[in-house]
Design a protein around this motif. Sequence first.
Motif, PDB file in Angstrom:
ATOM      1  N   PRO A 139       1.039  -1.378   0.056  1.00  0.00           N
ATOM      2  CA  PRO A 139       0.092   0.019  -0.011  1.00  0.00           C
ATOM      3  C   PRO A 139       0.805   1.343   0.054  1.00  0.00           C
ATOM      4  CG  PRO A 139      -0.515  -1.546   1.877  1.00  0.00           C
ATOM      5  CD  PRO A 139       0.799  -1.980   1.269  1.00  0.00           C
ATOM      6  N   ASN A 142      -3.518   6.533  -0.891  1.00  0.00           N
ATOM      7  CA  ASN A 142      -4.821   6.043  -1.294  1.00  0.00           C
ATOM      8  C   ASN A 142      -4.975   4.682  -1.624  1.00  0.00           C
ATOM      9  OD1 ASN A 142      -5.846   8.737  -0.903  1.00  0.00           O
ATOM     10  ND2 ASN A 142      -5.359   9.203  -2.930  1.00  0.00           N
ATOM     11  N   ARG A 179       1.310  -4.963  10.628  1.00  0.00           N
ATOM     12  CA  ARG A 179       1.619  -4.225   9.291  1.00  0.00           C
ATOM     13  C   ARG A 179       0.895  -2.771   9.120  1.00  0.00           C
ATOM     14  NH1 ARG A 179       2.775  -1.033   6.240  1.00  0.00           N
ATOM     15  NH2 ARG A 179       3.292  -1.521   3.919  1.00  0.00           N
ATOM     16  N   GLN A 210       2.066  16.546   9.723  1.00  0.00           N
ATOM     17  CA  GLN A 210       1.309  16.893   8.448  1.00  0.00           C
ATOM     18  C   GLN A 210       0.808  15.448   7.926  1.00  0.00           C
ATOM     19  OE1 GLN A 210       2.973  17.996   4.672  1.00  0.00           O
ATOM     20  NE2 GLN A 210       1.348  19.351   4.323  1.00  0.00           N
ATOM     21  N   PHE A 212      -2.822  12.723   7.966  1.00  0.00           N
ATOM     22  CA  PHE A 212      -3.397  11.926   9.048  1.00  0.00           C
ATOM     23  C   PHE A 212      -4.024  10.898   8.427  1.00  0.00           C
ATOM     24  CE2 PHE A 212      -6.046  11.296  12.907  1.00  0.00           C
ATOM     25  CZ  PHE A 212      -5.062  11.606  13.877  1.00  0.00           C
ATOM     26  N   ASN A 214      -2.905   6.628   6.947  1.00  0.00           N
ATOM     27  CA  ASN A 214      -2.153   5.631   7.714  1.00  0.00           C
ATOM     28  C   ASN A 214      -0.990   5.830   8.534  1.00  0.00           C
ATOM     29  OD1 ASN A 214       0.187   3.496   7.654  1.00  0.00           O
ATOM     30  ND2 ASN A 214      -1.480   2.289   7.203  1.00  0.00           N
ATOM     31  N   GLY A 216       0.556   9.125   9.158  1.00  0.00           N
ATOM     32  CA  GLY A 216       0.248  10.015  10.116  1.00  0.00           C
ATOM     33  C   GLY A 216      -0.531   9.753  11.452  1.00  0.00           C
ATOM     34  N   ALA A 234      -2.439  18.377  10.821  1.00  0.00           N
ATOM     35  CA  ALA A 234      -3.279  19.065   9.486  1.00  0.00           C
ATOM     36  C   ALA A 234      -3.532  17.828   8.307  1.00  0.00           C
ATOM     37  CB  ALA A 234      -2.498  20.177   8.930  1.00  0.00           C
ATOM     38  N   ASP A 235      -4.290  17.724   7.615  1.00  0.00           N
ATOM     39  CA  ASP A 235      -4.435  17.243   6.320  1.00  0.00           C
ATOM     40  C   ASP A 235      -5.117  17.962   5.188  1.00  0.00           C
ATOM     41  OD1 ASP A 235      -7.158  17.161   6.439  1.00  0.00           O
ATOM     42  OD2 ASP A 235      -7.677  15.432   7.355  1.00  0.00           O
ATOM     43  N   HIS A 236      -5.322  17.155   4.149  1.00  0.00           N
ATOM     44  CA  HIS A 236      -5.717  18.177   3.007  1.00  0.00           C
ATOM     45  C   HIS A 236      -6.965  18.986   3.107  1.00  0.00           C
ATOM     46  CE1 HIS A 236      -8.627  14.824   2.629  1.00  0.00           C
ATOM     47  NE2 HIS A 236      -9.137  15.326   1.658  1.00  0.00           N
ATOM     48  N   SER A 272      -4.498  24.491   6.734  1.00  0.00           N
ATOM     49  CA  SER A 272      -3.329  23.396   6.543  1.00  0.00           C
ATOM     50  C   SER A 272      -1.904  23.450   6.591  1.00  0.00           C
ATOM     51  CB  SER A 272      -3.730  22.519   5.484  1.00  0.00           C
ATOM     52  OG  SER A 272      -3.086  21.065   5.351  1.00  0.00           O
ATOM     53  N   ALA A 287       2.470  13.245   4.792  1.00  0.00           N
ATOM     54  CA  ALA A 287       1.428  13.543   3.591  1.00  0.00           C
ATOM     55  C   ALA A 287       1.929  13.134   2.358  1.00  0.00           C
ATOM     56  CB  ALA A 287       0.896  14.687   3.639  1.00  0.00           C
ATOM     57  N   LEU A 288       2.582  14.350   1.627  1.00  0.00           N
ATOM     58  CA  LEU A 288       2.936  14.137   0.161  1.00  0.00           C
ATOM     59  C   LEU A 288       4.624  14.695   0.253  1.00  0.00           C
ATOM     60  CD1 LEU A 288      -0.185  15.238  -1.791  1.00  0.00           C
ATOM     61  CD2 LEU A 288       0.889  12.556  -1.528  1.00  0.00           C
ATOM     62  N   ASN A 335      10.733   6.291   7.344  1.00  0.00           N
ATOM     63  CA  ASN A 335       9.710   5.576   6.978  1.00  0.00           C
ATOM     64  C   ASN A 335       9.803   3.979   6.746  1.00  0.00           C
ATOM     65  OD1 ASN A 335       9.982   5.366   4.301  1.00  0.00           O
ATOM     66  ND2 ASN A 335       9.051   7.346   3.917  1.00  0.00           N
ATOM     67  N   GLY A 338       7.579   0.373   7.515  1.00  0.00           N
ATOM     68  CA  GLY A 338       6.599  -0.226   6.547  1.00  0.00           C
ATOM     69  C   GLY A 338       7.118  -1.303   5.695  1.00  0.00           C
TER      70      GLY A 338
HETATM   71  P1  NAD Z   1      -2.667   7.912   3.235  1.00  0.00           P
HETATM   72  O1  NAD Z   1      -3.259   8.106   1.856  1.00  0.00           O
HETATM   73  O2  NAD Z   1      -3.166   7.070   3.997  1.00  0.00           O
HETATM   74  O3  NAD Z   1      -2.821   9.498   4.158  1.00  0.00           O
HETATM   75  C1  NAD Z   1      -2.119  10.760   3.420  1.00  0.00           C
HETATM   76  C2  NAD Z   1      -2.578  11.939   4.107  1.00  0.00           C
HETATM   77  O4  NAD Z   1      -2.103  12.934   3.695  1.00  0.00           O
HETATM   78  C3  NAD Z   1      -4.082  12.231   4.329  1.00  0.00           C
HETATM   79  O5  NAD Z   1      -4.493  12.450   5.876  1.00  0.00           O
HETATM   80  C4  NAD Z   1      -4.257  13.346   3.549  1.00  0.00           C
HETATM   81  O6  NAD Z   1      -5.187  14.218   3.872  1.00  0.00           O
HETATM   82  C5  NAD Z   1      -3.090  14.173   3.890  1.00  0.00           C
HETATM   83  N1  NAD Z   1      -2.795  15.138   2.688  1.00  0.00           N
HETATM   84  C6  NAD Z   1      -2.853  14.611   1.200  1.00  0.00           C
HETATM   85  N2  NAD Z   1      -2.597  16.225   0.566  1.00  0.00           N
HETATM   86  C7  NAD Z   1      -2.224  17.054   1.883  1.00  0.00           C
HETATM   87  C8  NAD Z   1      -2.017  18.351   1.770  1.00  0.00           C
HETATM   88  N3  NAD Z   1      -1.593  19.309   0.433  1.00  0.00           N
HETATM   89  N4  NAD Z   1      -1.781  18.802   3.067  1.00  0.00           N
HETATM   90  C9  NAD Z   1      -1.963  18.294   4.127  1.00  0.00           C
HETATM   91  N5  NAD Z   1      -2.164  16.859   4.242  1.00  0.00           N
HETATM   92  C10 NAD Z   1      -2.502  16.426   2.919  1.00  0.00           C
HETATM   93  O7  NAD Z   1      -1.088   7.937   2.950  1.00  0.00           O
HETATM   94  P2  NAD Z   1       0.017   7.227   3.718  1.00  0.00           P
HETATM   95  O8  NAD Z   1      -0.162   5.691   3.417  1.00  0.00           O
HETATM   96  O9  NAD Z   1      -0.113   7.633   5.199  1.00  0.00           O
HETATM   97  O10 NAD Z   1       1.439   7.641   3.029  1.00  0.00           O
HETATM   98  C11 NAD Z   1       1.862   9.118   3.600  1.00  0.00           C
HETATM   99  C12 NAD Z   1       3.149   9.364   3.273  1.00  0.00           C
HETATM  100  O11 NAD Z   1       4.000   8.424   3.592  1.00  0.00           O
HETATM  101  C13 NAD Z   1       3.558   9.199   1.674  1.00  0.00           C
HETATM  102  O12 NAD Z   1       4.686   9.825   1.184  1.00  0.00           O
HETATM  103  C14 NAD Z   1       3.994   7.668   1.545  1.00  0.00           C
HETATM  104  O13 NAD Z   1       4.800   7.548   0.325  1.00  0.00           O
HETATM  105  C15 NAD Z   1       4.624   7.515   2.784  1.00  0.00           C
HETATM  106  N6  NAD Z   1       4.767   6.168   3.404  1.00  0.00           N
HETATM  107  C16 NAD Z   1       3.912   5.091   3.282  1.00  0.00           C
HETATM  108  C17 NAD Z   1       3.925   3.937   3.837  1.00  0.00           C
HETATM  109  C18 NAD Z   1       2.804   3.285   4.086  1.00  0.00           C
HETATM  110  O14 NAD Z   1       3.098   1.951   4.745  1.00  0.00           O
HETATM  111  N7  NAD Z   1       1.714   3.532   3.768  1.00  0.00           N
HETATM  112  C19 NAD Z   1       5.270   3.396   3.915  1.00  0.00           C
HETATM  113  C20 NAD Z   1       6.412   4.423   3.813  1.00  0.00           C
HETATM  114  C21 NAD Z   1       6.060   5.613   3.210  1.00  0.00           C
END
Ligand code: NAD
Length: 416
Positions: A139, A142, A179, A210, A212, A214, A216, A234-236, A272, A287-288, A335, A338
């Motif tokens: 994952p 999204n 996981r 920044q 929230f 998985n 955050g 904060a989120d989007h 945000s 976030a991103l 990170n 994961g």
């Molecule tokens: P997710 O889709 O579960 O959550 C993303 C979050 O970012 C949401 O809360 C969303 O509202 C927020 N967001 C999006 N645009 C934003 C903005 N402009 N301002 C503020 N907040 C914003 O994604 P995730 O899995 O939590 O991944 C987040 C980051 O962690 C990504 O960079 C991803 O590559 C990285 N990552 C994820 C994992 C994993 O196991 N899921 C592992 C390593 C790295």
Amino acid sequence: MLEASHYYFNRAAEIIGITEKIKSILLTPLRVVKVEIVTEDDQGCLMSHIGYRVQHNRMRGPMKGGLRYHPTVDESHATALANLMTWKTALVDIPYGGAKGGVNCNPKELSTPELDRITRTFVEQIKEVIGPSLDIPAPDVNTNSTVMGWIMDEYSKYYGFSPGVVTGKPLQLFGSPGREEATGRGVMIVLEEALKDQGKSMKNVTIAIQGFGNVGSNAARLVAEQGAKVVAVADHMGGVSNIRGLDIPALVAWASEHRTVHGFAGGEPFESAEVLTWDVDVLIPAALEDVITRENAGDVRAGLIIEAANAPVTPEADEILNKKGVTVVPDILANAGGVTVSYFEWAQNIQQFRWELDRVNGELSKIMRRAYESVRNLAASKSIDLRTAAFVLAIQRVGQAALARRHIRDSIPSID
Ligand code: NAD
């Protein structure tokens, strides 16, 4: 973003002293797959999306990396993230290479059946190049355990029961305990170690986060459980702050119902983007990418940044932060929790044996602390920042594995 990952690579490669030829071999992806995904929408009309899988390097094992469903997904984006996966898996020393991919789409505008059809058609298009000993998706933004379950189901239609083709699956489909929260737990562990180095502990720091989703939300929950005060999230859609510390379990419940932290009554709302310059000890961008830039890096007030997201800091911002004395724990370390528990999940799938949660968390803690320690020690001994040290260690491992596979005279010096 691709320039950023090349920039960090080149900076570290120069310190190691590797040749242009080997640099180019290490940077070039093994395979880039781009497919058209044609499906039907819920009204019975045709939809077309483009899917990508970039397989960067397989010198240390099958390629590993997430699948992102987002409008920014393209070849260059997936290549940059695939690169990072190669260095990340090498840094934590798990037997994988790096890959990344996704579908250019806006999941917020798609129904669950539409996402299911897009996912299955994507798998049909890339099934020959993924597999338990080839390339194992997971994952990312999204995508979640439900999507991973669809991937396993679709792949298994062609190749028989294959839980090891994908990680981050639901527990019922042989996912691993721990996981879901693993990336957030890894973030918590490296934060704990970084604070120790600064003579601080979780109990006396304030944190802003920044994102929230998985990563955050799990990071927030786990650091709060260790006694840290999460004062801004904060989120989007917007942010929420509370100087006494947000009630994280209540915020998690709110966000899971409303799909945003915006509107949570246990704090004050804010714009945000302000979260990045909040007056806190620790900032966790989760976030991103490219959110801390030349424009706002000078305004960052946290003394410690833990990069939970991939590539949240641009190279120009990284330089400004270094000059300001801000410590940045880089994404490929921060990170990596994961992918580490994804490795445990895959190992369990191959062994057809399930681990207890305590074992998963214990092994994760060992791997993350060991990786942090090796990065910190190299950074201290060579007077370089943590990111450069992390890249040096990772590039050496991948490069040396690549060379050890052949009878050749090229070599990569060891500087650690
Ligand atoms: P997710 O889709 O579960 O959550 C993303 C979050 O970012 C949401 O809360 C969303 O509202 C927020 N967001 C999006 N645009 C934003 C903005 N402009 N301002 C503020 N907040 C914003 O994604 P995730 O899995 O939590 O991944 C987040 C980051 O962690 C990504 O960079 C991803 O590559 C990285 N990552 C994820 C994992 C994993 O196991 N899921 C592992 C390593 C790295």
